[in-house]
Scaffold this motif. Sequence first.
Motif, PDB file in Angstrom:
ATOM      1  N   ASP A 192       0.847  -1.185   0.000  1.00 31.38           N
ATOM      2  CA  ASP A 192       0.000   0.000   0.000  1.00 31.38           C
ATOM      3  C   ASP A 192       0.889   1.244   0.000  1.00 31.38           C
ATOM      4  N   ILE A 193       0.523   2.243  -0.791  1.00 29.28           N
ATOM      5  CA  ILE A 193       1.386   3.414  -0.967  1.00 29.28           C
ATOM      6  C   ILE A 193       1.463   4.269   0.299  1.00 29.28           C
ATOM      7  N   ASN A 194       0.481   4.149   1.209  1.00 30.28           N
ATOM      8  CA  ASN A 194       0.481   4.972   2.419  1.00 30.28           C
ATOM      9  C   ASN A 194       1.068   4.256   3.623  1.00 30.28           C
ATOM     10  N   THR A 195       0.657   3.013   3.847  1.00 32.26           N
ATOM     11  CA  THR A 195       1.052   2.311   5.073  1.00 32.26           C
ATOM     12  C   THR A 195       2.160   1.294   4.871  1.00 32.26           C
ATOM     13  N   GLY A 196       2.400   0.892   3.616  1.00 34.90           N
ATOM     14  CA  GLY A 196       3.395  -0.140   3.365  1.00 34.90           C
ATOM     15  C   GLY A 196       2.898  -1.547   3.622  1.00 34.90           C
ATOM     16  N   ARG A 197       1.624  -1.704   3.984  1.00 37.97           N
ATOM     17  CA  ARG A 197       1.101  -3.037   4.278  1.00 37.97           C
ATOM     18  C   ARG A 197       0.940  -3.831   2.982  1.00 37.97           C
ATOM     19  N   PRO A 198       1.122  -5.147   3.052  1.00 38.63           N
ATOM     20  CA  PRO A 198       0.914  -5.964   1.855  1.00 38.63           C
ATOM     21  C   PRO A 198      -0.572  -6.079   1.540  1.00 38.63           C
ATOM     22  N   ARG A 199      -0.916  -5.933   0.274  1.00 34.67           N
ATOM     23  CA  ARG A 199      -2.309  -6.040  -0.169  1.00 34.67           C
ATOM     24  C   ARG A 199      -2.406  -7.037  -1.311  1.00 34.67           C
ATOM     25  N   VAL A 200      -3.473  -7.815  -1.306  1.00 32.90           N
ATOM     26  CA  VAL A 200      -3.704  -8.768  -2.397  1.00 32.90           C
ATOM     27  C   VAL A 200      -4.276  -8.017  -3.593  1.00 32.90           C
ATOM     28  N   ASN A 201      -3.684  -8.188  -4.753  1.00 30.72           N
ATOM     29  CA  ASN A 201      -4.234  -7.571  -5.959  1.00 30.72           C
ATOM     30  C   ASN A 201      -5.525  -8.264  -6.370  1.00 30.72           C
ATOM     31  N   LYS A 202      -6.456  -7.492  -6.886  1.00 29.82           N
ATOM     32  CA  LYS A 202      -7.683  -8.074  -7.404  1.00 29.82           C
ATOM     33  C   LYS A 202      -7.359  -8.980  -8.585  1.00 29.82           C
ATOM     34  N   PRO A 203      -7.997 -10.154  -8.673  1.00 31.19           N
ATOM     35  CA  PRO A 203      -7.698 -11.082  -9.774  1.00 31.19           C
ATOM     36  C   PRO A 203      -7.895 -10.430 -11.134  1.00 31.19           C
ATOM     37  N   GLU A 204      -6.935 -10.631 -12.020  1.00 30.02           N
ATOM     38  CA  GLU A 204      -6.962 -10.129 -13.389  1.00 30.02           C
ATOM     39  C   GLU A 204      -6.910  -8.604 -13.484  1.00 30.02           C
ATOM     40  N   SER A 205      -6.551  -7.928 -12.385  1.00 26.91           N
ATOM     41  CA  SER A 205      -6.348  -6.481 -12.462  1.00 26.91           C
ATOM     42  C   SER A 205      -5.074  -6.206 -13.251  1.00 26.91           C
ATOM     43  N   LYS A 206      -4.872  -4.965 -13.634  1.00 31.95           N
ATOM     44  CA  LYS A 206      -3.683  -4.591 -14.401  1.00 31.95           C
ATOM     45  C   LYS A 206      -2.410  -4.940 -13.627  1.00 31.95           C
ATOM     46  N   LEU A 207      -2.408  -4.619 -12.341  1.00 32.56           N
ATOM     47  CA  LEU A 207      -1.221  -4.875 -11.520  1.00 32.56           C
ATOM     48  C   LEU A 207      -0.997  -6.366 -11.315  1.00 32.56           C
ATOM     49  N   ASP A 208      -2.081  -7.119 -11.149  1.00 28.98           N
ATOM     50  CA  ASP A 208      -1.977  -8.565 -10.980  1.00 28.98           C
ATOM     51  C   ASP A 208      -1.310  -9.191 -12.197  1.00 28.98           C
ATOM     52  N   ARG A 209      -1.766  -8.797 -13.378  1.00 26.41           N
ATOM     53  CA  ARG A 209      -1.185  -9.343 -14.612  1.00 26.41           C
ATOM     54  C   ARG A 209       0.262  -8.911 -14.791  1.00 26.41           C
ATOM     55  N   MET A 210       0.533  -7.655 -14.468  1.00 25.61           N
ATOM     56  CA  MET A 210       1.886  -7.125 -14.649  1.00 25.61           C
ATOM     57  C   MET A 210       2.881  -7.853 -13.738  1.00 25.61           C
ATOM     58  N   GLN A 211       2.517  -8.072 -12.483  1.00 24.48           N
ATOM     59  CA  GLN A 211       3.427  -8.731 -11.552  1.00 24.48           C
ATOM     60  C   GLN A 211       3.641 -10.196 -11.920  1.00 24.48           C
ATOM     61  N   LYS A 212       2.578 -10.849 -12.399  1.00 19.94           N
ATOM     62  CA  LYS A 212       2.725 -12.245 -12.808  1.00 19.94           C
ATOM     63  C   LYS A 212       3.646 -12.361 -14.022  1.00 19.94           C
ATOM     64  N   GLU A 213       3.515 -11.417 -14.955  1.00 19.58           N
ATOM     65  CA  GLU A 213       4.383 -11.433 -16.135  1.00 19.58           C
ATOM     66  C   GLU A 213       5.842 -11.234 -15.740  1.00 19.58           C
ATOM     67  N   ASP A 214       6.068 -10.381 -14.733  1.00 15.86           N
ATOM     68  CA  ASP A 214       7.432 -10.100 -14.267  1.00 15.86           C
ATOM     69  C   ASP A 214       7.945 -11.157 -13.288  1.00 15.86           C
ATOM     70  N   GLY A 215       7.062 -12.064 -12.860  1.00 17.08           N
ATOM     71  CA  GLY A 215       7.457 -13.073 -11.872  1.00 17.08           C
ATOM     72  C   GLY A 215       7.607 -12.514 -10.472  1.00 17.08           C
ATOM     73  N   LYS A 216       7.053 -11.318 -10.226  1.00 17.66           N
ATOM     74  CA  LYS A 216       7.139 -10.679  -8.912  1.00 17.66           C
ATOM     75  C   LYS A 216       5.785 -10.807  -8.197  1.00 17.66           C
ATOM     76  N   TYR A 217       5.530 -11.989  -7.679  1.00 15.58           N
ATOM     77  CA  TYR A 217       4.264 -12.216  -6.985  1.00 15.58           C
ATOM     78  C   TYR A 217       4.226 -11.480  -5.640  1.00 15.58           C
ATOM     79  N   TYR A 218       5.406 -11.230  -5.109  1.00 18.39           N
ATOM     80  CA  TYR A 218       5.522 -10.522  -3.831  1.00 18.39           C
ATOM     81  C   TYR A 218       6.338  -9.270  -4.084  1.00 18.39           C
ATOM     82  N   TYR A 219       5.664  -8.110  -4.086  1.00 21.68           N
ATOM     83  CA  TYR A 219       6.347  -6.855  -4.381  1.00 21.68           C
ATOM     84  C   TYR A 219       6.827  -6.257  -3.072  1.00 21.68           C
ATOM     85  N   LEU A 220       8.145  -6.174  -2.901  1.00 16.35           N
ATOM     86  CA  LEU A 220       8.713  -5.790  -1.616  1.00 16.35           C
ATOM     87  C   LEU A 220       8.732  -4.283  -1.399  1.00 16.35           C
ATOM     88  N   GLY A 221       8.922  -3.520  -2.453  1.00 15.03           N
ATOM     89  CA  GLY A 221       9.013  -2.068  -2.290  1.00 15.03           C
ATOM     90  C   GLY A 221       7.673  -1.392  -2.433  1.00 15.03           C
TER      91      GLY A 221
END
Length: 606
Positions: free
Chosen positions: A563-592
Amino acid sequence: MSHRVAVLDKDSCHSRKCNLECITFCPVNKTGSDCIVLGQNALAVISEELCTGCGICVKKCPFEAITILNLASELGKEKIHQYGVNTFRLYKLPIPKKNSIVGLVGKNGVGKSTALNVLSGSLKPNLGDYENPPPWERIIDEFQGTELRSHFESIANGTLRVSIKPQAVYLIPKVWSGSVRGLLEKTAGSSRDISEIADSLSLKESLDRNVSELSGGELQRTAVAVACLKDADLYLFDEPSSYNDVFQRMKVSKMISELSKKAGVILVEHDLSFLDYLSDYVHILYGEAGVYGIVSSIQSARTGINELLEGYLTVENVRFRDQPVRFDIYSPIENETETPVICSYDRLVKKYENFELTVEPAEIKMGQVIGILGANALGKTTFLKVLAGIEGPSSGHVSALSKVAYKPQYLSSEIEDNVISYFRSINKNVDSGLIQTQLITPLSLSKLYEKQLKNLSGGELQKVAIVATLLQDAQIYGFDEPSAFIDVEDRIVLAKAIQRFVRSMGKTAFVIDHDIQLVDIVADSLMIFSGEPGRRGRASKPLGKTDGMNAFLKELGITYRRDINTGRPRVNKPESKLDRMQKEDGKYYYLGKMPAAAEIEKPIAE
């Protein structure tokens, strides 16, 4: 202006063991009035009308049984229910919304279950008048001009169809003695519906078993199935994630999400990832546990959860926690210096008649906190028991410099002792500054000191068991599902307390849990369990958090961002733009931290 709230913890009031300090030192009593008297069962009774709010009785009570507070006077007009004299009271109510999932989140004891009972119609709200409860006509008039008026009209005339999944699923075998299939047939009356829902909730192999033979997760999913099979206008789910692993929680979430397409859903949940993933809207419940609870205004899920972590409600201009919760954005940097190894094991194999566990060899270092993730029935608990010496491996060897203290998954409260005596029987230094500062105070355990273990709630017993484990003279601590029964705020406090204590004492800990957010906070490395549940399991060596999370989330099929404000991990909505982008990059867990533009969650149009 304000109105007085005086609440007595009946379990903590021991008038026969004290000198009645509350009565003796009360200034109002000294003038000849009866502000505090002894009532039935030798319990103190406090007059809220006569009380001046001086707080002397609160300070003088040796058992910390009294709470005196001043709340805003306008809240008095929004009181929904009070159970009796000097008891808990609830202010305001959540608002059900058709075709939406409304989440309720807050610490234990502030009225979430009370709110569900009122909205379901099983508890008629008395608006604070517990001596002369009002009729439905007056209750409905109280909600004139609000969305809740029609809701209570439907309850009053018997037309509201409600399906509720209760919190205490372990009580199911006490009210139903037959098979799971029989229970579902009684609810649904359609074998087709039963087959579909059993398949969706991984209950097919449990259908012909007696409910008394089910595990906690199977009982939980059976209760979810029963609730889902009913035809209702409003579905209420009280902690549906408990006992289930992450894979099972995803299946439950899909089932609940389907219900919201035809009806309103209200969800009480302490797993923030699960709540965030499912909810469209959120109400925060805040207050003082066992004293009072207030329901906040309705907000979007992201805003509501962020304000819960911040401890500040923007619309109400209310701060309900002194310090905000912050998440570490980056994993701890690996210590380049040589860290002592306190435990090592070669390739371990543990065989049972129908199950086999294999564990990759590893060295465990001092100060390491290892999170353990994986589906149920893959041998996670077995691994801890082998490590602790409770069970021996079928092959392989464990070498530890000291003993292992183990907190089991299922707790027993049969010990005939109060909390402080129990702690002192384990460690005579429980009153030391370090233990008080790092464990007792953060977890608010001093208020439980005089309570008998057998009288503790599930969450209270869990916290006591965790601290009792840390008080033992051991080098390695094993925690099996420490988040069970613990509310969302205490989970975060608990994770940080375990991490801080283990590192400051130069110890090591293994933490098994299905709350990914808790594991994300507490652990600096991860062991991932995979395999075929109930038949074979395989445990990895400890991995770096990024590698471990990526491997686990890829198997789960979901992606996390920060999350951009708290830094907490959030689950991406299935098939959202970010979900697809992270899967394509192999970054299922975005640390930053993600940039603001990455907050897009809407699925891409086909």
